[in-house]
Write an enzyme that holds these catalytic residues in place. Structure first.
Site, short mmCIF file in Angstrom:
data_model
loop_
_atom_site.label_atom_id
_atom_site.label_comp_id
_atom_site.label_asym_id
_atom_site.label_seq_id
_atom_site.Cartn_x
_atom_site.Cartn_y
_atom_site.Cartn_z
N GLY A 238 84.27 52.00 38.30
CA GLY A 238 84.19 50.90 37.34
C GLY A 238 83.82 51.39 35.94
CG ASP A 239 80.18 53.26 35.55
OD1 ASP A 239 80.02 52.02 35.48
OD2 ASP A 239 79.47 54.00 36.25
N GLY B 176 88.89 47.23 43.14
CA GLY B 176 88.99 48.43 43.98
C GLY B 176 90.43 48.88 44.11
N GLY C 260 93.38 47.19 42.33
CA GLY C 260 93.69 47.40 40.93
C GLY C 260 92.94 46.56 39.93
CB SER D 229 87.70 46.48 38.58
OG SER D 229 86.39 46.29 39.04
N1 LIG Z 1 90.19 53.09 46.74
C1 LIG Z 1 90.70 53.12 45.50
N2 LIG Z 1 91.93 53.62 45.28
C2 LIG Z 1 92.48 53.65 44.05
N3 LIG Z 1 91.84 53.20 42.95
C3 LIG Z 1 90.61 52.68 43.10
C4 LIG Z 1 89.96 52.61 44.38
N4 LIG Z 1 88.73 52.07 44.21
C5 LIG Z 1 88.63 51.80 42.88
N5 LIG Z 1 89.74 52.18 42.21
C6 LIG Z 1 90.03 52.04 40.79
O1 LIG Z 1 88.81 51.91 40.08
C7 LIG Z 1 88.71 50.62 39.47
C8 LIG Z 1 87.27 50.14 39.51
O2 LIG Z 1 86.85 50.09 40.85
P1 LIG Z 1 85.95 48.92 41.44
O3 LIG Z 1 86.70 47.63 41.38
O4 LIG Z 1 85.48 49.39 42.77
O5 LIG Z 1 84.78 48.87 40.38
P2 LIG Z 1 83.22 48.60 40.52
O6 LIG Z 1 82.95 47.83 41.77
O7 LIG Z 1 82.78 48.03 39.25
O8 LIG Z 1 82.66 50.08 40.65
P3 LIG Z 1 81.26 50.72 40.17
O9 LIG Z 1 80.60 51.13 41.45
O10 LIG Z 1 81.63 51.89 39.33
O11 LIG Z 1 80.51 49.67 39.42
C9 LIG Z 1 89.69 49.74 40.24
O12 LIG Z 1 90.12 48.65 39.45
C10 LIG Z 1 90.81 50.75 40.54
O13 LIG Z 1 91.67 50.91 39.43
MG LIG Z 2 80.83 47.96 38.45
#
Ligand SMILES: Nc1ncnc2c1ncn2[C@@H]1O[C@H](COP(=O)(O)OP(=O)(O)OP(=O)(O)O)[C@@H](O)[C@H]1O
Ligand SMILES: [Mg+2]
Length: 324
Positions: A257-258, A228, A231, A226
């Site tokens: 992420g969850d 953010g 995508g 992932s």
């Molecule tokens: N600003 C954003 N706009 C649109 N979609 C987002 C955004 N931030 C996150 N997402 C969506 O959520 C998914 C997971 O986000 P991210 O990559 O931040 O996960 P993470 O860092 O594991 O988060 P977590 O804090 O839950 O562990 C991304 O792949 C995307 O599809």
């Molecule tokens: Mg995470």
């Protein structure tokens, strides 16, 4: 509907405080406070329930302050199989100021001793052979508590895989690296977590793809990255796929992420076509950032969010992790 077990080895109570401006070293007046049951496996369970699955939650909880968890599990109608350990579950403070700045103060969590760890392993062994309760997948999400080493996590993954259970892991650092060596069915690092595993900065889409292919070649069947707002990248036997969520105003990315992990597991267990799996999961994780909490598949505009999510197949992937 599938039966899914989520394991949260190091849950927390989130104490959210909102105030105008944090004055260090002063007495501060809060605007609002909340104490909520938290933990990545608990968030994954919330999303799976919304998507119609039969969920059991386990891991370790301090016996002295499990009230908010009991209420959350009852409201969600999930089976509570958390092992109670003496003492309290840690409380993580999140201080949100009017200008949007958020300060997190996280505790390490209560230490887990060998006896408690063995209780969890024995319970898992019994579950794996119980014809009425055996899960169709196990999700292990979040950090490790003091007392549990990355090697313990790797042994846990190997034990569940030996029982022929699909295991999805979402963690970071040494725990993630150790888990990967035990060949979990899926992992979902974000860019930073993947970069730490790959020991290389992942500044471009090509670098991300190369690292995802490496994960797949390493024996992870579903390599999910992932990034953010940039995508999701998904490498599996179905090929390499990429999804770009719609642009949205961000209120809180906690739980994105969850949400992605839960919704991907939902699609894979349901046997949906890969394009549909990735579209729904990406759109639902994007939905989650518009508000506090996990993604809501019942949001009135969720069909539009799915339409606005761009999904693209990059190519076939051979067993060695090379693009055809
Ligand atoms: N600003 C954003 N706009 C649109 N979609 C987002 C955004 N931030 C996150 N997402 C969506 O959520 C998914 C997971 O986000 P991210 O990559 O931040 O996960 P993470 O860092 O594991 O988060 P977590 O804090 O839950 O562990 C991304 O792949 C995307 O599809
Ligand atoms: Mg995470």
């Amino acid at each position: 509907m599938a039966r899914v077990l989520t394991l949260t080895l190091n849950p927390a109570l989130d104490f959210s405080i909102s105030l105008d401006r944090l004055q260090l070293g002063e007495v501060n007046r809060t605007r609002e406070t909340h104490l909520d049951a938290a933990g990545k496996g608990v968030n994954v369970a919330r999303v799976l329930v919304e998507l119609g699955h039969d969920v059991c939650v386990s891991g370790f909880l301090g016996a002295d302050n499990d009230g908010p968890f009991l209420r959350a599990f009852e409201a969600l109608a999930v089976e509570d199989a958390f092992i109670r350990v003496p003492g309290e579950t840690r409380i993580n403070a999140k201080v949100a100021e009017a200008d949007g700045r958020v300060t997190d103060i996280n505790g390490p969590g209560a230490s887990i001793d060998d006896a408690a760890w063995q209780r969890l392993l024995d319970w898992l062994d019994a579950r794996a052979v119980d014809p009425r309760k055996r899960p169709e997948a196990v999700v292990i999400a979040g950090s490790l508590p003091p007392g549990i080493s990355p090697e313990d996590l790797a042994a846990l993954v190997a034990r569940l895989r030996a029982a022929d259970l699909p295991v999805w892991v979402d963690t970071s650092g040494e725990a993630l690296a150790a888990a990967i060596e035990a060949h979990p069915s899926a992992v979902k690092p974000n860019e930073q977590e993947l970069a730490a595993w790959a020991c290389t900065p992942l500044t471009s889409a090509d670098a991300r793809l190369a690292a995802a292919l490496r994960l797949y070649a390493h024996g992870v069947e579903e390599a999910l990255i992932s990034a953010g707002p940039a995508g999701v990248l998904w490498v599996s036997r179905r090929g390499a796929w990429q999804a770009l969520p719609p642009r949205l105003d961000v209120a809180s990315t906690v739980g994105a992420g969850d949400t992605l992990v839960a919704a991907m597991l939902h699609g894979v267990l349901s046997g949906h076509p890969p394009e549909q799996v990735l579209r729904l999961a990406t759109a639902l994780s994007a939905e989650s950032v518009r508000h506090v909490g996990v993604g809501d598949p019942r949001a009135s505009d969720f069909p539009q969010l799915q339409q606005q999510t761009r999904v693209r197949r990059l190519n076939d992937v051979d067993a060695g992790g090379a693009l055809a």
